[in-house]
Design an enzyme around this catalytic site. Sequence first.
Site, PDB file in Angstrom:
ATOM      1  CG  ASN A  11     -43.753 -36.500  18.347  1.00 35.56           C
ATOM      2  OD1 ASN A  11     -42.857 -36.324  17.552  1.00 35.56           O
ATOM      3  ND2 ASN A  11     -44.535 -37.572  18.295  1.00 35.56           N
ATOM      4  CB  CYS A  71     -37.669 -38.648  19.415  1.00 28.91           C
ATOM      5  SG  CYS A  71     -39.092 -37.863  18.619  1.00 28.91           S
ATOM      6  N   GLY A  72     -36.297 -36.780  16.942  1.00 30.66           N
ATOM      7  CA  GLY A  72     -36.015 -35.435  16.439  1.00 30.66           C
ATOM      8  C   GLY A  72     -36.862 -34.365  17.083  1.00 30.66           C
ATOM      9  CG  ASN A  73     -40.980 -33.713  16.249  1.00 25.56           C
ATOM     10  OD1 ASN A  73     -40.360 -32.946  15.529  1.00 25.56           O
ATOM     11  ND2 ASN A  73     -42.079 -34.310  15.862  1.00 25.56           N
ATOM     12  CG  ASN A 160     -33.894 -42.917  16.248  1.00 27.20           C
ATOM     13  OD1 ASN A 160     -33.060 -42.363  15.534  1.00 27.20           O
ATOM     14  ND2 ASN A 160     -35.024 -42.329  16.567  1.00 27.20           N
ATOM     15  CG  HIS A 162     -36.830 -43.658  11.607  1.00 21.35           C
ATOM     16  ND1 HIS A 162     -36.006 -43.433  12.687  1.00 21.35           N
ATOM     17  CD2 HIS A 162     -38.020 -43.076  11.907  1.00 21.35           C
ATOM     18  CE1 HIS A 162     -36.673 -42.741  13.601  1.00 21.35           C
ATOM     19  NE2 HIS A 162     -37.890 -42.510  13.155  1.00 21.35           N
ATOM     20  CD  GLU A 212     -42.558 -43.368  18.547  1.00 20.86           C
ATOM     21  OE1 GLU A 212     -42.487 -43.479  19.775  1.00 20.86           O
ATOM     22  OE2 GLU A 212     -42.715 -42.281  17.959  1.00 20.86           O
ATOM     23  NE  ARG A 213     -37.373 -48.205  17.845  1.00 20.73           N
ATOM     24  CZ  ARG A 213     -36.082 -48.395  18.028  1.00 20.73           C
ATOM     25  NH1 ARG A 213     -35.561 -49.588  17.837  1.00 20.73           N
ATOM     26  NH2 ARG A 213     -35.298 -47.413  18.391  1.00 20.73           N
ATOM     27  CB  CYS A 221     -42.061 -39.032  13.706  1.00 25.56           C
ATOM     28  SG  CYS A 221     -40.463 -39.841  13.958  1.00 25.56           S
ATOM     29  CB  THR A 223     -35.891 -39.133  13.267  1.00 24.55           C
ATOM     30  OG1 THR A 223     -36.744 -39.538  14.337  1.00 24.55           O
ATOM     31  CG2 THR A 223     -34.698 -38.411  13.849  1.00 24.55           C
ATOM     32  N   GLY A 224     -38.709 -39.240  11.418  1.00 23.12           N
ATOM     33  CA  GLY A 224     -39.494 -39.867  10.356  1.00 23.12           C
ATOM     34  C   GLY A 224     -39.555 -38.974   9.131  1.00 23.12           C
TER      35      GLY A 224
END
Length: 283
Positions: A11, A71-73, A160, A162, A212-213, A221, A223-224
């Site tokens: 990212n 976003c986690g990253n 968010n 997922h 990602e939307r 990602c 959180t992915g």
Amino acid sequence: MKFTKMQAYGNDYVYIDAIHQELKNLPVLARFVSDRHFAVGSDGMVLICPSDRGDFRMRMFNPDGSEGEMCGNALRSVGKYVYDHRLTDKTELVIETLGGMQHLTLTVTDGLVSNIRADIGEPRLSARVIPVNTGLAEFVEQPVTVRDRSFAITAVSWGNPHCAMFVDSVDELDVEGYGREIEHKTELFPNKTNVTFVEFVARDRLKIREWERGTGETIGCGTGCATAVVAGVLTGRTDRKVTVEQIGGPLLIEWNEATGHLFMTGPSHTVFESEIDVSHIFL
């Protein structure tokens, strides 16, 4: 405007100190710094802001100018930014996001942050929180027909949304075709959703591709990856400590059984720092 471009497992985000300067027209600015025609191309814009509730507040904007929850990253890289730029000397941080209060633990090597562990809190499976249009209390491995096949979807939220589904091979999957259609299944996910396709490798290893939307397929990602592990644990496929392979590189995910919290650990690095003329945006 000075900015820093940082990367966390694929990212690329543009980070801006919004403590020492006033910024306006944020959606326009986000679109501008994300426009690859200006050689700044990114997955989004992250503002480091003051906070009355934590050490800092993180605001994240998508390339289309809309504000994202978390976003986690991007969250992990905030820790590197504020420490390396001497905005703090703390190695335990509380970051305020739209998705809630997040906790970071920094590892410092030779005066710079080399690794970041993020506690992104307890995953929420409630259909009322995600939200999804269903009468079910939880959304775990629910069958959903998309185009020519049926997926067993698990929906998770850390602020968010997922959703994750297991497939035989992520490399052989039409990620764009299925990801775009699932994202736009508004009868199921009114607010759209990020889509994580997961391949089971071993009990301590998964492989994912993330749609990602509003953006498309990403190469990393956080959180992915976390969503994939939650789905794996809930369905009995994986342990609670798992390495998740993604295009941008592996990320270590651990779901703490005692607290219910989920941790992601991995490095982040500065790609470059520069300045860009954005005076026309503020006129």
